[in-house]
Scaffold this motif. Sequence first.
Motif, mmCIF file in Angstrom:
data_model
loop_
_atom_site.group_PDB
_atom_site.id
_atom_site.type_symbol
_atom_site.label_atom_id
_atom_site.label_comp_id
_atom_site.label_asym_id
_atom_site.label_seq_id
_atom_site.Cartn_x
_atom_site.Cartn_y
_atom_site.Cartn_z
ATOM 1 N N SER A 17 0.614 -0.928 -0.056
ATOM 2 C CA SER A 17 -0.266 0.156 0.089
ATOM 3 C C SER A 17 0.947 1.201 -0.136
ATOM 4 O O SER A 17 0.218 2.162 -0.417
ATOM 5 C CB SER A 17 -1.145 0.172 1.484
ATOM 6 N N ALA A 18 2.158 0.994 0.515
ATOM 7 C CA ALA A 18 2.513 2.602 0.334
ATOM 8 C C ALA A 18 3.548 2.600 -0.880
ATOM 9 O O ALA A 18 3.405 3.622 -1.091
ATOM 10 C CB ALA A 18 3.860 2.096 1.145
ATOM 11 N N VAL A 19 3.639 1.305 -1.337
ATOM 12 C CA VAL A 19 4.298 1.648 -3.364
ATOM 13 C C VAL A 19 3.249 2.332 -4.190
ATOM 14 O O VAL A 19 3.496 3.218 -5.003
ATOM 15 C CB VAL A 19 4.810 0.565 -3.364
ATOM 16 N N THR A 25 0.887 9.169 -5.596
ATOM 17 C CA THR A 25 1.050 11.164 -5.130
ATOM 18 C C THR A 25 2.333 11.904 -6.675
ATOM 19 O O THR A 25 2.978 13.078 -5.494
ATOM 20 C CB THR A 25 1.908 11.334 -3.682
ATOM 21 N N GLY A 26 2.594 10.034 -7.451
ATOM 22 C CA GLY A 26 4.199 11.760 -8.031
ATOM 23 C C GLY A 26 5.137 11.188 -7.146
ATOM 24 O O GLY A 26 6.957 11.483 -7.882
ATOM 25 N N ARG A 27 5.607 10.210 -5.668
ATOM 26 C CA ARG A 27 6.889 10.239 -5.888
ATOM 27 C C ARG A 27 7.763 9.023 -6.517
ATOM 28 O O ARG A 27 8.816 9.997 -6.762
ATOM 29 C CB ARG A 27 6.748 9.874 -4.041
ATOM 30 N N ILE A 28 6.898 8.476 -7.004
ATOM 31 C CA ILE A 28 7.782 7.004 -8.227
ATOM 32 C C ILE A 28 7.212 7.557 -9.081
ATOM 33 O O ILE A 28 5.870 7.542 -8.920
ATOM 34 C CB ILE A 28 8.127 6.374 -7.121
ATOM 35 N N ALA A 47 14.668 10.566 -2.382
ATOM 36 C CA ALA A 47 14.882 12.185 -3.024
ATOM 37 C C ALA A 47 13.582 13.366 -2.040
ATOM 38 O O ALA A 47 13.857 14.414 -2.139
ATOM 39 C CB ALA A 47 15.017 12.525 -4.075
ATOM 40 N N SER A 48 12.236 12.659 -1.680
ATOM 41 C CA SER A 48 11.283 13.332 -1.883
ATOM 42 C C SER A 48 10.659 12.758 -0.413
ATOM 43 O O SER A 48 9.411 13.207 -0.415
ATOM 44 C CB SER A 48 10.606 12.956 -2.945
#
Length: 202
Positions: A17-19, A25-28, A47-48
Amino acid sequence: MGLSRRAYAALRGVHESAVRKAIATGRITTEADGTIDAAKADAMWDASTDPAKQRGAHARDLGRGTAAATRIVAGTKAVPRQAFAAVAETLTEAGADPGAAAGDGGEVSFVKARMANEVLKAQTARVRLQKMKGEVVDRARATAMVFDLARRERDAWLNWPPRVAADIAAELGAEPHAVEQVLMRYLRRHLAEMSEVKVELR
């Protein structure tokens, strides 16, 4: 072709769920076929993300690696548990989460130590500003002023019996010297009791 979300979550040491949330959210980002390039995703995620809030096996490995690299460069031993306790206390006072600040063997990660250092610098700057604005006073100076005031009060009281003994003796029909001695005896006993009060300016 990259990894599936479940496989990447297992590799990073986080829940699937974290992935999914990181992708939403666009973090990866994912590859064109929907899979995940682990190396690229790790770099984007790190980085984020605030280092103090990273979780999972990847974050622990990163912290241990950073601490190990710091020791190699500095040529020092692992930071002892006492240092970790100091870092954790500083972070707690600042409202930050001190959890996971230490790796195996009680080591403190470089990131956490640097964060604690920044917190200390901010606290020091705040105290200096408060002193400039007159909101706080120097403890040594305040202690000296209290001590000086107490000494002057004591001296004033010790000079009081000789000044009033004759008047009290005249009213009571007693011998002035005897009245002065009685007053001085009781006054010294009272001052001794008052001297037991300790002033702590912390």
